[in-house]
Design an enzyme around this catalytic site. Structure first.
Site, PDB file in Angstrom:
ATOM      1  N   GLN A 247       0.814  -1.223   0.000  1.00  0.00           N
ATOM      2  CA  GLN A 247       0.000   0.000   0.000  1.00  0.00           C
ATOM      3  C   GLN A 247       0.839   1.260   0.000  1.00  0.00           C
ATOM      4  O   GLN A 247       0.309   2.346  -0.274  1.00  0.00           O
ATOM      5  CB  GLN A 247      -0.929  -0.008   1.217  1.00  0.00           C
ATOM      6  CG  GLN A 247      -0.195   0.236   2.535  1.00  0.00           C
ATOM      7  CD  GLN A 247      -1.060  -0.007   3.741  1.00  0.00           C
ATOM      8  OE1 GLN A 247      -1.381  -1.147   4.065  1.00  0.00           O
ATOM      9  NE2 GLN A 247      -1.440   1.069   4.414  1.00  0.00           N
ATOM     10  N   CYS A 253      -5.056   0.713   3.581  1.00  0.00           N
ATOM     11  CA  CYS A 253      -5.133  -0.714   3.912  1.00  0.00           C
ATOM     12  C   CYS A 253      -6.552  -1.241   3.806  1.00  0.00           C
ATOM     13  O   CYS A 253      -6.777  -2.363   3.374  1.00  0.00           O
ATOM     14  CB  CYS A 253      -4.615  -0.950   5.316  1.00  0.00           C
ATOM     15  SG  CYS A 253      -5.548  -0.033   6.526  1.00  0.00           S
ATOM     16  N   HIS A 402      -5.550  -0.846  11.609  1.00  0.00           N
ATOM     17  CA  HIS A 402      -5.044  -1.362  10.348  1.00  0.00           C
ATOM     18  C   HIS A 402      -5.998  -2.440   9.872  1.00  0.00           C
ATOM     19  O   HIS A 402      -6.527  -3.188  10.676  1.00  0.00           O
ATOM     20  CB  HIS A 402      -3.640  -1.931  10.599  1.00  0.00           C
ATOM     21  CG  HIS A 402      -2.931  -2.377   9.366  1.00  0.00           C
ATOM     22  ND1 HIS A 402      -2.919  -1.657   8.207  1.00  0.00           N
ATOM     23  CD2 HIS A 402      -2.188  -3.487   9.127  1.00  0.00           C
ATOM     24  CE1 HIS A 402      -2.189  -2.304   7.299  1.00  0.00           C
ATOM     25  NE2 HIS A 402      -1.746  -3.418   7.831  1.00  0.00           N
TER      26      HIS A 402
END
Ligand SMILES: *[C@@H]1O[C@H](CO)[C@@H](O)[C@H](O)[C@H]1NC(C)=O
Ligand SMILES: *[C@@H]1O[C@H](CO)[C@@H](O)[C@H](O)[C@H]1NC(C)=O
Length: 462
Positions: A247, A253, A402
């Site tokens: 990424q 993400c 995340h």
């Protein structure tokens, strides 16, 4: 510079790693804040593709109103008594499906300090088939306004600067035997400020931490019927997971995890005859349901965006890892998903066994979890968060969030018995175990069993 397990591709001073954050969405509205009676005000109908759309700053010319009662645990009832469904989406907003229509909006907030949970910003309403699209706004019929707590990063940052990357790796490897840490030059090349910015810095607070649902007796039985280890990369000698990607320095993400879920589930649905790789850049640039490189949620991308707008192939908008105007090739086919939901049914119903069932029967699931600094040094083994704030005054970037893809599970017996998840990250193949990591399973490590998301791709034949 240090004992690296694998050669790292040195792209001079290019930051190659970022975790995801949710900036611009500073509301902290929990289940009880949202639960209750709402009035939704709807604006005029607009055509899909007309260039019109809603945004949280839209002005709505109210045409009609709908009253909806949101009750425990996921029951929505409209003024005619029709029953439907609702869920909160993390602590940022909620979605309601009742009377043949879907409503989604982000909760209102005032600066960083006040959550106005009894108000939804102008959001998106459409009938479940997507024919009639309107903007709506919502007002709860009882007040729910509250102050956010302040989270201070100052002290942890000072401590962080004090210890070097090698020191941290040594300490992690000394403190426990389940996983091994290593240094990654990608991080060392970063200034502290860059690292903080990448992780969303001061705006990346994750304001409350949900808990997984208790495992029921029925689920315990279900667990017995599932294998003790399972991996979608190795099912009957076939790999149903698309390649690991990177990424870069963009908090995208959530887009990578969402694309990866659709890619893998399409491989599963078509016995590996349709191997799509979708374009996260389309999400970063074009999605009204997320904040580009500043973050987003798998429920709204792997689910809602996939249903409302669909995904395009990578070649339709090559990944750049920066925010920009929507430049997706218009002629590209869209690939849709449906049946999106939090694993378990709604936010708060997820747990280990519900995730195993979903993965085994339908394919990988996208999850959000808390990234601590020690995680970024992960090399191999079963990760668990090593340092806690009492013994070690560093929780550096605690509370950043995340998103990743869980593709299976397993267990190890040495150095001690541990169950783990097998997880695909989006930090390139040189990070962790060929881009993957294992993380403790069964105890909601870093919040990872609390908000798994799944959706079903619609197979296209052409
Ligand atoms: C968010 O809201 C929950 C529930 O009202 C509360 O316990 C938590 O402390 C809040 N977090 C912050 C940072 O305000
Ligand atoms: C799926 O593909 C594999 C490998 O090509 C093949 O051996 C298998 O028979 C296929 N399964 C079905 C149900 O078609």
């Amino acid at each position: 510079m240090s004992q690296l397990a694998k050669p790292l591709i040195a792209i001079a001073a290019v930051i190659t790693l970022a975790v995801c954050v949710h900036a611009d969405t500073l509301a902290n509205c929990t289940y009880e804040d949202i639960r209750g009676t709402w009035v939704f005000e709807l604006g005029p109908s607009y055509k899909e593709g007309s260039g019109e759309n809603c945004s949280p700053t839209s002005e709505i010319a109210v045409q009609y109103k709908v009253k909806v009662h949101l009750d425990y645990p996921d029951l929505a009832v409209d003024e005619f008594g029709n029953q439907g469904f609702w869920t909160i989406i993390y602590n940022q907003g909620f979605e309601v499906v009742v009377g043949g229509s879907k409503y989604f909006g982000f909760s209102e907030f005032k600066s960083k300090t006040v959550s106005i949970c009894d108000k939804v910003k102008p959001g998106w309403a459409h009938d479940v088939l997507g024919h009639d699209r309107r903007c709506f706004q919502g007002q709860k019929q009882s007040p729910a306004i509250k102050l956010n707590k302040r989270i201070s990063y100052a002290s942890s940052l000072r401590y962080e600067q004090f210890i070097s990357s090698e020191d941290m790796v040594t300490r992690i490897n000394k403190a426990q035997k389940s996983w091994t840490a290593t240094t990654y030059p990608q991080f060392d090349a970063l200034s502290r400020d860059d690292f903080v910015r990448m992780t969303g810095g001061k705006r990346s607070q994750m304001l409350s931490r949900p808990k997984p649902a208790p495992i029921t007796e029925e689920q315990e039985k279900l667990r017995q019927s599932l294998p003790s280890s399972f991996d979608w990369r190795k099912v009957n000698g076939q790999n149903f997971v698309s390649p690991v990607r990177n990424q870069g320095a963009c908090g995208s993400c959530y887009a990578f995890a969402s694309m990866a879920m659709a890619e893998s589930r399409l491989r599963i649905l078509t016995n590996n005859t349709q191997k799509h790789v979708f374009a996260p850049q389309d999400i970063v640039e074009c999605s009204p349901y997320s904040q580009g490189c500043e973050g987003g949620f798998p429920y709204l991308i792997g689910g809602k965006y996939g249903e409302d707008f669909g995904f395009v192939e990578e070649k339709c908008n090559l990944y750049k890892g920066t925010d920009a105007k929507c430049s997706t090739e218009k002629s590209c086919a869209r690939n849709y998903v449906t049946d999106y939901k939090y694993v378990g049914g709604y936010y708060g119903a997820c747990n280990e066994v519900a995730m195993m069932e979903a993965i085994y029967n339908r394919g990988p699931v996208a999850i959000g979890f808390m990234v601590y600094n020690d995680f970024t040094r992960y090399q191999s083994g079963v990760y668990h968060h090593v340092f806690d704030s009492e013994n070690h005054p560093f929780e550096p970037f605690e509370l950043t969030n995340h998103a990743v893809l869980v593709v299976g599970w397993g267990e190890v017996t040495s150095p001690s018995y541990e169950r783990y998840w097998i997880v695909k990250n989006s930090w390139g193949e040189t990070w962790g175990m060929d881009g993957y990591f294992w993380i403790r399973r069964g105890n909601d490590e870093c919040g990872m069993e609390s908000m798994a998301v799944e959706s079903t791709p619609i197979v296209r034949f052409d």
